[in-house]
Write a protein that holds these residues in place. Structure first.
Motif, short mmCIF file in Angstrom:
data_model
loop_
_atom_site.label_atom_id
_atom_site.label_comp_id
_atom_site.label_asym_id
_atom_site.label_seq_id
_atom_site.Cartn_x
_atom_site.Cartn_y
_atom_site.Cartn_z
N GLY A 165 9.47 38.83 -22.94
CA GLY A 165 10.63 38.16 -22.21
C GLY A 165 12.04 38.47 -21.49
O GLY A 165 12.77 38.59 -21.07
N THR A 167 5.93 33.03 -37.86
CA THR A 167 5.61 34.40 -36.85
C THR A 167 6.15 33.25 -35.39
O THR A 167 6.33 32.13 -35.66
CB THR A 167 4.34 34.81 -36.14
OG1 THR A 167 3.44 34.77 -36.77
CG2 THR A 167 4.78 34.94 -35.01
N GLY A 207 13.65 35.04 -31.03
CA GLY A 207 12.97 34.49 -31.30
C GLY A 207 12.85 34.00 -32.98
O GLY A 207 13.26 33.08 -33.74
N GLY A 266 12.26 36.69 -34.86
CA GLY A 266 12.23 37.82 -35.43
C GLY A 266 10.99 38.73 -35.74
O GLY A 266 11.27 39.24 -36.27
N SER A 276 9.23 40.54 -33.60
CA SER A 276 8.42 42.18 -33.42
C SER A 276 8.70 42.75 -34.11
O SER A 276 9.36 43.56 -34.85
CB SER A 276 9.56 42.32 -32.29
OG SER A 276 9.41 43.84 -32.27
N PHE A 277 7.11 43.98 -34.37
CA PHE A 277 6.83 44.87 -34.83
C PHE A 277 7.90 45.96 -34.40
O PHE A 277 8.34 46.40 -35.35
CB PHE A 277 5.54 45.48 -35.04
CG PHE A 277 4.94 44.58 -35.63
CD1 PHE A 277 3.55 45.80 -37.09
CD2 PHE A 277 3.59 43.59 -35.13
CE1 PHE A 277 3.28 44.94 -37.45
CE2 PHE A 277 2.77 42.83 -35.74
CZ PHE A 277 2.54 43.49 -36.76
N GLY A 334 0.00 31.81 -33.89
CA GLY A 334 -0.64 32.89 -34.59
C GLY A 334 -0.98 32.71 -35.93
O GLY A 334 -1.23 31.26 -36.79
N LEU A 353 2.29 43.05 -28.97
CA LEU A 353 2.16 44.81 -30.65
C LEU A 353 3.09 45.98 -30.63
O LEU A 353 3.32 46.00 -31.69
CB LEU A 353 1.06 44.86 -31.14
CG LEU A 353 0.01 44.00 -31.10
CD1 LEU A 353 -1.10 44.41 -31.70
CD2 LEU A 353 0.96 42.58 -32.64
N ALA A 388 13.59 32.06 -23.64
CA ALA A 388 13.01 30.53 -23.30
C ALA A 388 14.02 29.55 -24.52
O ALA A 388 13.57 29.52 -25.76
CB ALA A 388 11.71 30.41 -23.20
N TYR A 391 -1.92 44.52 -26.12
CA TYR A 391 -0.80 43.75 -26.57
C TYR A 391 0.60 43.58 -25.86
O TYR A 391 0.95 44.79 -27.01
CB TYR A 391 -1.18 43.16 -27.27
CG TYR A 391 -1.41 41.70 -27.43
CD1 TYR A 391 -1.05 40.12 -26.68
CD2 TYR A 391 -0.92 40.96 -28.65
CE1 TYR A 391 -0.72 39.56 -26.46
CE2 TYR A 391 -0.81 39.68 -29.06
CZ TYR A 391 -0.14 38.87 -28.26
OH TYR A 391 -0.10 37.65 -28.48
N LEU A 417 5.10 34.06 -25.05
CA LEU A 417 5.73 34.32 -23.91
C LEU A 417 4.80 35.71 -23.41
O LEU A 417 4.68 36.28 -22.34
CB LEU A 417 7.20 35.30 -23.37
CG LEU A 417 8.20 33.91 -23.87
CD1 LEU A 417 9.42 34.43 -24.83
CD2 LEU A 417 7.72 32.95 -22.46
N GLY A 465 7.53 34.43 -28.94
CA GLY A 465 7.89 36.12 -28.72
C GLY A 465 5.66 35.74 -28.62
O GLY A 465 5.21 35.89 -27.96
C1 FAD Z 1 3.33 38.94 -39.43
C2 FAD Z 1 2.32 39.03 -38.10
C3 FAD Z 1 1.76 37.97 -37.65
C4 FAD Z 1 1.08 38.14 -36.71
N1 FAD Z 1 0.14 37.06 -35.51
C5 FAD Z 1 -0.04 37.16 -34.52
C6 FAD Z 1 -1.12 36.40 -34.26
O1 FAD Z 1 -1.69 35.83 -34.80
N2 FAD Z 1 -1.37 36.30 -32.73
C7 FAD Z 1 -0.50 37.71 -31.89
O2 FAD Z 1 -0.76 36.44 -30.64
N3 FAD Z 1 0.09 37.74 -32.06
C8 FAD Z 1 0.68 38.01 -33.64
N4 FAD Z 1 1.55 38.43 -34.16
C9 FAD Z 1 2.13 38.97 -32.68
C10 FAD Z 1 3.50 38.55 -32.40
O3 FAD Z 1 2.77 37.54 -30.88
C11 FAD Z 1 4.93 39.21 -32.15
O4 FAD Z 1 5.86 39.48 -32.72
C12 FAD Z 1 5.79 38.29 -31.53
O5 FAD Z 1 6.32 38.87 -30.62
C13 FAD Z 1 6.39 37.21 -32.14
O6 FAD Z 1 7.71 36.99 -31.93
P1 FAD Z 1 8.90 36.16 -32.35
O7 FAD Z 1 9.44 35.50 -31.42
O8 FAD Z 1 8.70 35.56 -34.48
O9 FAD Z 1 9.67 37.97 -32.12
P2 FAD Z 1 10.62 38.17 -32.18
O10 FAD Z 1 11.02 39.03 -33.01
O11 FAD Z 1 11.94 37.24 -31.93
O12 FAD Z 1 10.92 38.67 -30.73
C14 FAD Z 1 9.61 39.14 -30.14
C15 FAD Z 1 10.49 39.30 -28.34
O13 FAD Z 1 10.35 38.32 -27.46
C16 FAD Z 1 11.56 38.09 -27.11
N5 FAD Z 1 11.90 36.68 -27.29
C17 FAD Z 1 11.82 35.73 -28.48
N6 FAD Z 1 12.45 34.54 -28.17
C18 FAD Z 1 12.35 34.34 -27.10
C19 FAD Z 1 12.79 33.61 -26.50
N7 FAD Z 1 13.08 32.05 -26.62
N8 FAD Z 1 13.07 33.83 -24.60
C20 FAD Z 1 13.66 35.44 -24.06
N9 FAD Z 1 12.46 36.17 -25.09
C21 FAD Z 1 12.31 35.84 -26.39
C22 FAD Z 1 12.25 38.76 -27.44
O14 FAD Z 1 13.74 39.52 -27.14
C23 FAD Z 1 11.59 40.13 -28.13
O15 FAD Z 1 11.38 41.51 -26.84
C24 FAD Z 1 2.51 38.97 -35.07
C25 FAD Z 1 3.15 39.26 -35.84
C26 FAD Z 1 3.92 39.42 -36.64
C27 FAD Z 1 4.97 40.63 -37.66
#
Ligand code: FAD
Length: 487
Positions: free
Chosen positions: A233, A176, A112, A114, A116-117, A171, A446, A238, A443, A183, A180
């Motif tokens: 996910g 972010t 989504g 990108g 993910s830690f 977030g 993370l 999604a 959580y 979900l 992710g």
């Molecule tokens: C700098 C930073 C700040 C953050 N702040 C917060 C915060 O304030 N609150 C909070 O709750 N969390 C926070 N997080 C954690 C954040 O919620 C997770 O890292 C989340 O997974 C990020 O979503 P993404 O779509 O960017 O990640 P991605 O790396 O794209 O995906 C994360 C996970 O979700 C899955 N996924 C992503 N998109 C989809 C989709 N469309 N359908 C199905 N699966 C999918 C991926 O396969 C993977 O398993 C933060 C993370 C970072 C790095």
């Protein structure tokens, strides 16, 4: 690391796939890739070209222009080389990509935003479904609803909703991904007031492992709708979300207040006391970071979203407490708060995190935090508020089960030197070992895969999630996440 035995002997797949190429044209050779089982496989070039011909967005393979930029994710520590990156232009692309991966049992990552830690949104040798181009946002102000593409970032949604004086919980870092985040639950400045991001979902569109596009809501596919609100996910891709919005005045009261070394313990106790009885319009994040003198600083980042008069009253205790080195609280905008802590969209640092929910700020926890934990320029502690409206939702009403937590506690490591990676992780684990006893569940958004099992992530909802996983993803195609194995 996965090894592929080829003419050149056994080589790490990352090196094989990243062989330099100056060509921007598709290469002629078949593609070497990795299956769900971890075994190597070959995808015939003709199959790749058929896939490409049916695909509206770019389908990137190693050596193609854009491949290297497309394989980068937020965490600088993650350096993976997918065999294919499918940059989906629309839902039909997502269906094709899911089908291509399932039919070949290819290792599959879904991206989504990108962020993910642990780097779950990419992989070595597999297929990445990249949604970043599907980032449209449409706000329907009269019904207080936002329709959001699965590749949107927080900033896309916040900017569009605040134009109408509306908002939903997302977030605290603006780049972010909403996908992710939502979900897995989704904490933010507004979660005490409006609940988690997933609590504000009205519906979503999901491409499941069988390649079907399903609308999920309370009425349509209610089991799946339950599962994607906290189940990460695990259940499909999604492609879009429908969020409930709330009136939120763009003007807010916010800023930060820092308490240096000798005041840190008192400041943490003050914070614990304040947040135990705070109104829902108030949210405060606490961090323990290093000061210039090497001692810790207790930093409080504050946001009050109620009216200004109420804000002065609610923040009055700060005027009577301690001697802060900095107090920047004043009028600002919600949008400014949402981006105040942003770093670059791709972190130049290697990041590693451990986090867990705390139900109370017990004297034991405060003692360990303030006496035994020493933040330095590579590690800090961070508390994000839970509680408030998050706790209004019963524990089994959505897949997200950590409803009784008062905060999410994190130890966040960040450094530039990759040779420090192993030691950095060890330092965080050593510190976390002292704090883990005060946590109750993790959580899913993370941590690395939880060695103690997914019930720490999903609590009492784990068994139902595993049953649904078996029903909707028996192959465990969607496994790069806080994975739930099919029951
Ligand atoms: C700098 C930073 C700040 C953050 N702040 C917060 C915060 O304030 N609150 C909070 O709750 N969390 C926070 N997080 C954690 C954040 O919620 C997770 O890292 C989340 O997974 C990020 O979503 P993404 O779509 O960017 O990640 P991605 O790396 O794209 O995906 C994360 C996970 O979700 C899955 N996924 C992503 N998109 C989809 C989709 N469309 N359908 C199905 N699966 C999918 C991926 O396969 C993977 O398993 C933060 C993370 C970072 C790095």
């Amino acid at each position: 690391m996965t090894l592929i035995a080829g003419a050149a002997g056994a080589l790490p797949i990352g090196r094989l796939l990243s062989a330099p190429s100056t060509s921007s044209q598709p290469e002629a050779a078949d593609l070497r890739a990795v299956k769900l089982s971890g075994a190597e496989t070959t995808i015939e070039r003709a199959a790749v070209e058929d896939f490409r011909a049916s695909f509206r967005g770019p389908l990137l393979t190693v050596g193609q222009e854009g491949y290297d930029a497309a394989r980068r994710v937020w965490n600088g520590m993650i350096d993976k080389h997918p065999a294919l990156i499918a940059r989906c232009a629309d839902v039909a692309d997502v269906v094709r990509a899911v089908t291509f991966a399932r039919e070949r049992e290819l290792l599959l990552a879904v991206r989504g935003g990108g962020h993910s830690f642990p780097g779950y949104s990419t992989c070595d040798g597999g297929l990445v479904i990249d949604l970043s181009s599907m980032n449209s946002v449409r706000v329907d102000a009269p019904t207080r609803t936002a329709y959001v593409g699965g590749g949107a970032q927080g900033v896309h949604v916040d900017t569009a909703t605040q134009k109408e004086g509306l908002a939903t919980t997302l977030g605290e870092i603006s780049h972010t991904g909403v996908s992710g985040l939502t979900l897995g639950g989704g904490f933010g400045w507004l979660s005490r007031r409006f609940g988690l991001a997933c609590d504000n979902l009205i519906s979503a569109e999901l491409v499941t492992a069988d390649g079907k596009l399903r609308r999920v809501s309370d009425k349509d596919e209610p089991d799946l709708f339950w599962a994607i609100r906290g189940g990460g996910g695990n259940f499909g891709v999604a492609t879009s979300f429908e969020y409930r919005l709330h009136p939120l005045n763009p003007g807010v009261l916010a800023g930060s207040i820092d308490y240096p070394g000798p005041q840190v313990k008192d400041a943490v106790e003050f914070y614990a006391d304040l947040m135990s009885n705070a109104p829902r319009e108030l949210s405060i994040d606490l961090s323990l970071s290093p000061g210039a003198d090497g001692q810790a600083i207790a930093g409080m980042r504050v946001l009050y979203t109620g009216d200004a008069k109420g804000g002065s009253k609610v923040l009055e205790p700060f005027q009577k407490f301690g001697k802060p080195t900095e107090n920047t609280i004043g009028p600002t905008t919600y949008l400014a708060v949402q981006s105040q802590a942003d770093g670059p969209p791709l972190s130049p640092s290697n990041n590693y995190i451990k986090g867990g929910f705390v139900r109370e700020y017990s004297p034991g926890l405060i003692e360990v935090l303030t006496r035994e934990f020493r933040p330095d320029d590579r590690i800090f502690a961070f508390f994000q508020n839970a509680n408030g409206a998050v706790a209004d939702v019963p524990q089994t009403a959505t897949a997200f089960s950590h409803r009784n937590a008062i905060a999410n506690m994190m130890l966040w490591g960040h450094w530039h030197d990759a040779s420090y990676n192993e030691q950095g992780r060890a330092v965080i684990h050593a510190n976390w070992d002292k704090l883990a006893a005060f946590t109750d569940g993790y959580y899913v958004n993370l941590n690395d895969a939880d060695p103690k099992g997914t019930d720490r992530n999903y609590g009492p909802n784990f068994a139902r999630l595993a049953t649904l996983k078996k029903q909707f993803d028996p192959l465990n195609l969607f496994r790069l996440n806080a994975n739930i194995k099919p029951a």
